[in-house]
Each structure stands twice: as structure tokens, then as C-alpha cells.
Design a protein around this motif. Sequence first.
Motif, PDB file in Angstrom:
ATOM      1  N   ASN A 170       2.501  10.206  -4.660  1.00  0.00           N
ATOM      2  CA  ASN A 170       2.653   8.769  -4.410  1.00  0.00           C
ATOM      3  C   ASN A 170       2.891   8.561  -2.920  1.00  0.00           C
ATOM      4  OD1 ASN A 170       5.239   6.311  -5.171  1.00  0.00           O
ATOM      5  ND2 ASN A 170       3.091   5.977  -4.720  1.00  0.00           N
ATOM      6  N   SER A 171       1.882   8.019  -2.229  1.00  0.00           N
ATOM      7  CA  SER A 171       1.976   7.869  -0.781  1.00  0.00           C
ATOM      8  C   SER A 171       1.275   6.590  -0.334  1.00  0.00           C
ATOM      9  CB  SER A 171       1.321   9.080  -0.102  1.00  0.00           C
ATOM     10  OG  SER A 171       1.321   8.979   1.310  1.00  0.00           O
ATOM     11  N   PRO A 172       2.031   5.690   0.371  1.00  0.00           N
ATOM     12  CA  PRO A 172       3.467   5.680   0.595  1.00  0.00           C
ATOM     13  C   PRO A 172       4.250   5.625  -0.717  1.00  0.00           C
ATOM     14  CG  PRO A 172       2.391   4.114   2.069  1.00  0.00           C
ATOM     15  CD  PRO A 172       1.371   4.560   1.058  1.00  0.00           C
ATOM     16  N   SER A 173       5.483   6.092  -0.643  1.00  0.00           N
ATOM     17  CA  SER A 173       6.253   6.339  -1.846  1.00  0.00           C
ATOM     18  C   SER A 173       7.182   5.194  -2.231  1.00  0.00           C
ATOM     19  CB  SER A 173       7.108   7.596  -1.637  1.00  0.00           C
ATOM     20  OG  SER A 173       8.183   7.667  -2.542  1.00  0.00           O
ATOM     21  N   SER A 181       0.834  13.203   5.403  1.00  0.00           N
ATOM     22  CA  SER A 181      -0.244  13.301   6.386  1.00  0.00           C
ATOM     23  C   SER A 181      -1.458  13.984   5.749  1.00  0.00           C
ATOM     24  CB  SER A 181       0.218  14.121   7.592  1.00  0.00           C
ATOM     25  OG  SER A 181       0.393  15.486   7.220  1.00  0.00           O
ATOM     26  N   LYS A 182      -2.570  13.934   6.434  1.00  0.00           N
ATOM     27  CA  LYS A 182      -3.780  14.582   5.925  1.00  0.00           C
ATOM     28  C   LYS A 182      -3.574  16.082   5.775  1.00  0.00           C
ATOM     29  CE  LYS A 182      -8.761  15.035   6.696  1.00  0.00           C
ATOM     30  NZ  LYS A 182      -9.920  14.626   7.528  1.00  0.00           N
ATOM     31  N   ASP A 183      -2.913  16.699   6.750  1.00  0.00           N
ATOM     32  CA  ASP A 183      -2.677  18.146   6.681  1.00  0.00           C
ATOM     33  C   ASP A 183      -1.765  18.499   5.513  1.00  0.00           C
ATOM     34  OD1 ASP A 183      -4.292  18.609   8.858  1.00  0.00           O
ATOM     35  OD2 ASP A 183      -2.644  18.721  10.302  1.00  0.00           O
ATOM     36  N   GLU A 184      -0.753  17.681   5.271  1.00  0.00           N
ATOM     37  CA  GLU A 184       0.143  17.937   4.148  1.00  0.00           C
ATOM     38  C   GLU A 184      -0.590  17.802   2.818  1.00  0.00           C
ATOM     39  OE1 GLU A 184       4.437  16.467   6.040  1.00  0.00           O
ATOM     40  OE2 GLU A 184       3.023  14.995   5.215  1.00  0.00           O
ATOM     41  N   LEU A 185      -1.428  16.797   2.715  1.00  0.00           N
ATOM     42  CA  LEU A 185      -2.206  16.616   1.488  1.00  0.00           C
ATOM     43  C   LEU A 185      -3.200  17.762   1.294  1.00  0.00           C
ATOM     44  CD1 LEU A 185      -2.924  12.782   1.711  1.00  0.00           C
ATOM     45  CD2 LEU A 185      -1.417  13.923   0.065  1.00  0.00           C
ATOM     46  N   LYS A 207      -1.672  -0.350   1.750  1.00  0.00           N
ATOM     47  CA  LYS A 207      -1.863  -1.384   2.773  1.00  0.00           C
ATOM     48  C   LYS A 207      -0.576  -1.731   3.518  1.00  0.00           C
ATOM     49  CE  LYS A 207      -6.266  -2.321   2.231  1.00  0.00           C
ATOM     50  NZ  LYS A 207      -7.229  -2.116   3.329  1.00  0.00           N
ATOM     51  N   LEU A 208       0.559  -1.236   3.030  1.00  0.00           N
ATOM     52  CA  LEU A 208       1.845  -1.596   3.627  1.00  0.00           C
ATOM     53  C   LEU A 208       2.403  -0.398   4.381  1.00  0.00           C
ATOM     54  CD1 LEU A 208       3.319  -3.660   0.658  1.00  0.00           C
ATOM     55  CD2 LEU A 208       2.124  -4.502   2.692  1.00  0.00           C
ATOM     56  N   ILE A 209       1.887  -0.200   5.592  1.00  0.00           N
ATOM     57  CA  ILE A 209       2.286   0.906   6.464  1.00  0.00           C
ATOM     58  C   ILE A 209       2.658   0.330   7.821  1.00  0.00           C
ATOM     59  CG2 ILE A 209       1.504   3.013   7.621  1.00  0.00           C
ATOM     60  CD1 ILE A 209      -0.346   3.471   5.214  1.00  0.00           C
ATOM     61  N   TYR A 210       3.756   0.838   8.403  1.00  0.00           N
ATOM     62  CA  TYR A 210       4.321   0.205   9.598  1.00  0.00           C
ATOM     63  C   TYR A 210       4.362   1.144  10.802  1.00  0.00           C
ATOM     64  CZ  TYR A 210       5.727  -2.336   5.489  1.00  0.00           C
ATOM     65  OH  TYR A 210       5.706  -2.966   4.275  1.00  0.00           O
ATOM     66  N   THR A 211       3.579   2.192  10.774  1.00  0.00           N
ATOM     67  CA  THR A 211       3.469   3.094  11.913  1.00  0.00           C
ATOM     68  C   THR A 211       1.996   3.184  12.299  1.00  0.00           C
ATOM     69  OG1 THR A 211       3.060   5.147  10.690  1.00  0.00           O
ATOM     70  CG2 THR A 211       5.362   4.438  10.900  1.00  0.00           C
ATOM     71  N   SER A 212       1.723   3.974  13.315  1.00  0.00           N
ATOM     72  CA  SER A 212       0.330   4.160  13.739  1.00  0.00           C
ATOM     73  C   SER A 212      -0.420   5.122  12.820  1.00  0.00           C
ATOM     74  CB  SER A 212       0.295   4.699  15.170  1.00  0.00           C
ATOM     75  OG  SER A 212       0.987   5.935  15.252  1.00  0.00           O
ATOM     76  N   GLU A 213       0.300   5.784  11.932  1.00  0.00           N
ATOM     77  CA  GLU A 213      -0.336   6.712  11.002  1.00  0.00           C
ATOM     78  C   GLU A 213      -1.197   5.940   9.997  1.00  0.00           C
ATOM     79  OE1 GLU A 213       2.241   9.821   9.363  1.00  0.00           O
ATOM     80  OE2 GLU A 213       3.747   9.203  10.824  1.00  0.00           O
ATOM     81  N   LYS A 214      -2.248   6.581   9.562  1.00  0.00           N
ATOM     82  CA  LYS A 214      -3.164   5.958   8.615  1.00  0.00           C
ATOM     83  C   LYS A 214      -2.967   6.548   7.225  1.00  0.00           C
ATOM     84  CE  LYS A 214      -5.218   3.574  11.857  1.00  0.00           C
ATOM     85  NZ  LYS A 214      -5.046   2.101  11.949  1.00  0.00           N
ATOM     86  N   HIS A 215      -3.129   5.693   6.234  1.00  0.00           N
ATOM     87  CA  HIS A 215      -3.107   6.193   4.856  1.00  0.00           C
ATOM     88  C   HIS A 215      -4.311   7.090   4.616  1.00  0.00           C
ATOM     89  CE1 HIS A 215      -3.020   6.298   0.482  1.00  0.00           C
ATOM     90  NE2 HIS A 215      -4.299   5.972   0.510  1.00  0.00           N
ATOM     91  N   VAL A 216      -4.074   8.209   3.958  1.00  0.00           N
ATOM     92  CA  VAL A 216      -5.144   9.132   3.603  1.00  0.00           C
ATOM     93  C   VAL A 216      -5.091   9.355   2.098  1.00  0.00           C
ATOM     94  CG1 VAL A 216      -6.074  11.459   3.867  1.00  0.00           C
ATOM     95  CG2 VAL A 216      -5.038  10.297   5.830  1.00  0.00           C
ATOM     96  N   SER A 217      -6.216   9.175   1.448  1.00  0.00           N
ATOM     97  CA  SER A 217      -6.323   9.517   0.037  1.00  0.00           C
ATOM     98  C   SER A 217      -6.691  10.982  -0.080  1.00  0.00           C
ATOM     99  CB  SER A 217      -7.381   8.653  -0.653  1.00  0.00           C
ATOM    100  OG  SER A 217      -7.589   9.099  -1.988  1.00  0.00           O
ATOM    101  N   ILE A 218      -5.954  11.721  -0.890  1.00  0.00           N
ATOM    102  CA  ILE A 218      -6.234  13.153  -1.039  1.00  0.00           C
ATOM    103  C   ILE A 218      -7.645  13.380  -1.571  1.00  0.00           C
ATOM    104  CG2 ILE A 218      -5.260  13.312  -3.376  1.00  0.00           C
ATOM    105  CD1 ILE A 218      -4.134  16.084  -2.508  1.00  0.00           C
TER     106      ILE A 218
END
Length: 393
Positions: A170-173, A181-185, A207-218
Motif C-alpha cells: 500500500n503506497s502511499p500508505s 521508491s522504485k528501487d524498493e519495489l 494522487k496525494l503526494i507532497y514531495t518531489s518523489e513520484k508514485h510508482v506502481s510495482i
Amino acid sequence: MQLANRVKTLTPSSTLAITAKAKQLKQEGHNVIGLGAGEPDFNTPDYILEAAAKAMNDGMTKYTPAGGTLELKKAIAAKLERDNQLTYDLDEIIVTTGAKHALYTLFQVLLNEGDEVIVPAPYWVSYPEQIKLAQGTPVIVKAIEENEFKLTPDLLESAITSKTKAVILNSPSNPTGMMYSKDELKALGEVCLNHNLFIVSDEIYEKLIYTSEKHVSIASISQELKESTIVINGVSKSHSMTGWRIGYAAGPKMIIKAMTNLASHSTSNPTSIAQYAALAAYEANDDAVEEMKEAFAQRLDVFYTLLNDIPGITCQKPKGAFYIFPNVKEAVAANGFSNVDDWVEAILEEEKVALVPGSGFGFPDNVRVSYALALEDIEEAAKRIKRFVLNHQ
């Protein structure tokens, strides 16, 4: 009266329980600030309301296909390709009555009695219960708070047995607001592929992310991972449409077909009007979503700072969703309480602030607080919590 065995082990939702008690106090005339909300406090955007009204006026009030209208499934497919770089055929997508129903239906068609599903803790309260209802066994794997509450490959590997069928990500959780992150996934995905596990990827807060990081779907990392993943999402959080009950699942054709067959005998179809509202949500630009996200980002900055200023309360700053998951163990002990649940109840009674105890999420030393409410209410809530903590030291 003898009830079915399958419901005897269910644990009531801690989020709904605290919300109900807070509403009762409000009805009694108390000025209650509820921090338990799992939904945006914004109304559904006007263009979506207008689309629903038009659908009603145009007579779109009849049964639809069990797996959703063709138009909405096309819009979801376009969204997945645009936002997540994922390509799905329409028979690899099912529209459901909310993302929760997508998860419930998935577990019903995926699990046999005794199958194990790895559930990283902290977890959303409904994951273990839905697995149990499908006669599966939730295997709770406690993540490390210092690692942002995230599952690691070693923790995942240690929990896998011959009965393991799937793992939930579940990300964001919810409840922590942390994200992978992509590497973690990728690292987690390699473990899943090595053991031939299904991955249930709950992406409802993407869609609710507050940093410069991008959501990545595994599912977007490789074709092999896509074939092992069922993506769960919907419009509830992204477009403030919790009550409309429209979610979806995207994944292997055989699984989606089974889910559709089950839905045909349970819900008949998602509400027709809500589907046309969701269609408008996915076809329009994201201006309304961005406005909501900017407001949440501001509230997060304020609330995070205020909570960390309360003696005995520490928390990591979330990257997404609209929750903070502070550790309150020291404050609870300093206030003379034996557990967080009693402490939370006392705060509600004395200061009229509703928190959700972390025990419902598998972390009994924490609480979940939502910042999906007005900034002035957030500031007042923090003031009341701090006053309670100081008064009981």
C-alpha cells in the motif's frame, strides 16, 4: 441465534468506532474535533456533480454490465497508461463499488482455505478481516518504524511459507503516509517473483503526494511483475468521491473474469450514476485535485510541526495520503495510562479530540491522526492534545 463462523472472528473497524463516538458527542452538543476521518473534507468537484446530474436527466439509471460500463473501463485504461505507464485490455479491468469492494472480491476469488497473505504492519484495518472472510490467513509482518514503516526484502522473505499466496503493498500508505521508491519495489518484486507470489498493490492514495518523489506502481517495473500484480485504485481519495463508491482492479484476465462473475451475483453492478461521475473525473484535467493536494500539503506542514512539539510524541513526516502516525508511547506512560487505547478514550472524553488508536493498525504504541479537516481545527486539536498531555504529567 447461531451466526456463521466466518463473521465470529471479525474485529470492528477502529476508525469507524471512534468516528461514531465522536459523532455521538457532537450530537450531545460538545465541540468535538475528529481526527479519525478517512476521507477528504472537500466536496466532490462541481464538474463531476454536473456529469452525474446529466446522467440522471439522460436516463442513465438502469443496470450496467457487472464489471462496469465500457466507457468507464476505457477511461480507466487510459488513466493507467497515462499516469502509470501500464497497458491493459478492457477484460483486464473491473469497476467495483469502491476500492474496498475490489479488495474483498479479489480475496474471495484468489484465496482457498489456509492460503496465507503477507500483510505488512502498520496496515489498513480491513486487510486482515477481508482475508479471514475469504478463509485465508493474514500473516502480519511488523515493519520497522525507523525504516518509515516499510517492508524490506529480508522481512518479506522471512515470512514466506509453502502456503503463502500473496503479499499486500500500500503506497502511499494508510495509516503512515509513507511510500515506496522504485528501487524498493523492485527489490520486493524480485522476492515475490522468486516465490511465485501474487502482489496486491493498493494505490488509492497515489494522487496525494507532497514531495518531489513520484508514485510508482510495482506493476510498471517489468512485464513479469505486471503479470503477478493486481492494481487496486479508485476515485474516492483522489477526487473526494468516497460516498460515490467507485473503485477498480486491473490485473490478469483470469482473475478479473472471476471477480466479474462474483460481482454479478453480489452487487449486480456499480451504481450507474456514480460510474458516469467517475467517467467525468478520469476524463477531466486535475485542477480540482491539485487544489485539494495543495491544501493538504499546507496542513501537513503545520500539523507535523505541532505534534512534534508535544512532550512524549514523536512522528516521522509522511510523504502522501492525509494521515500522520505518531508514536505516543512516552506520553501515554507519562500520563499514567497503561495503553494507548485508554489514553485515546480519555482525550476524547476530556478534550473532545478524537484520535484513532494504532492497535487497529497493528502498532499499539501509535495513533493515526487525519489532517483532512480545516487548518484552524488542526491547530485547535494540537492545542488540546498538548494541554491534556501537560495536565496529566
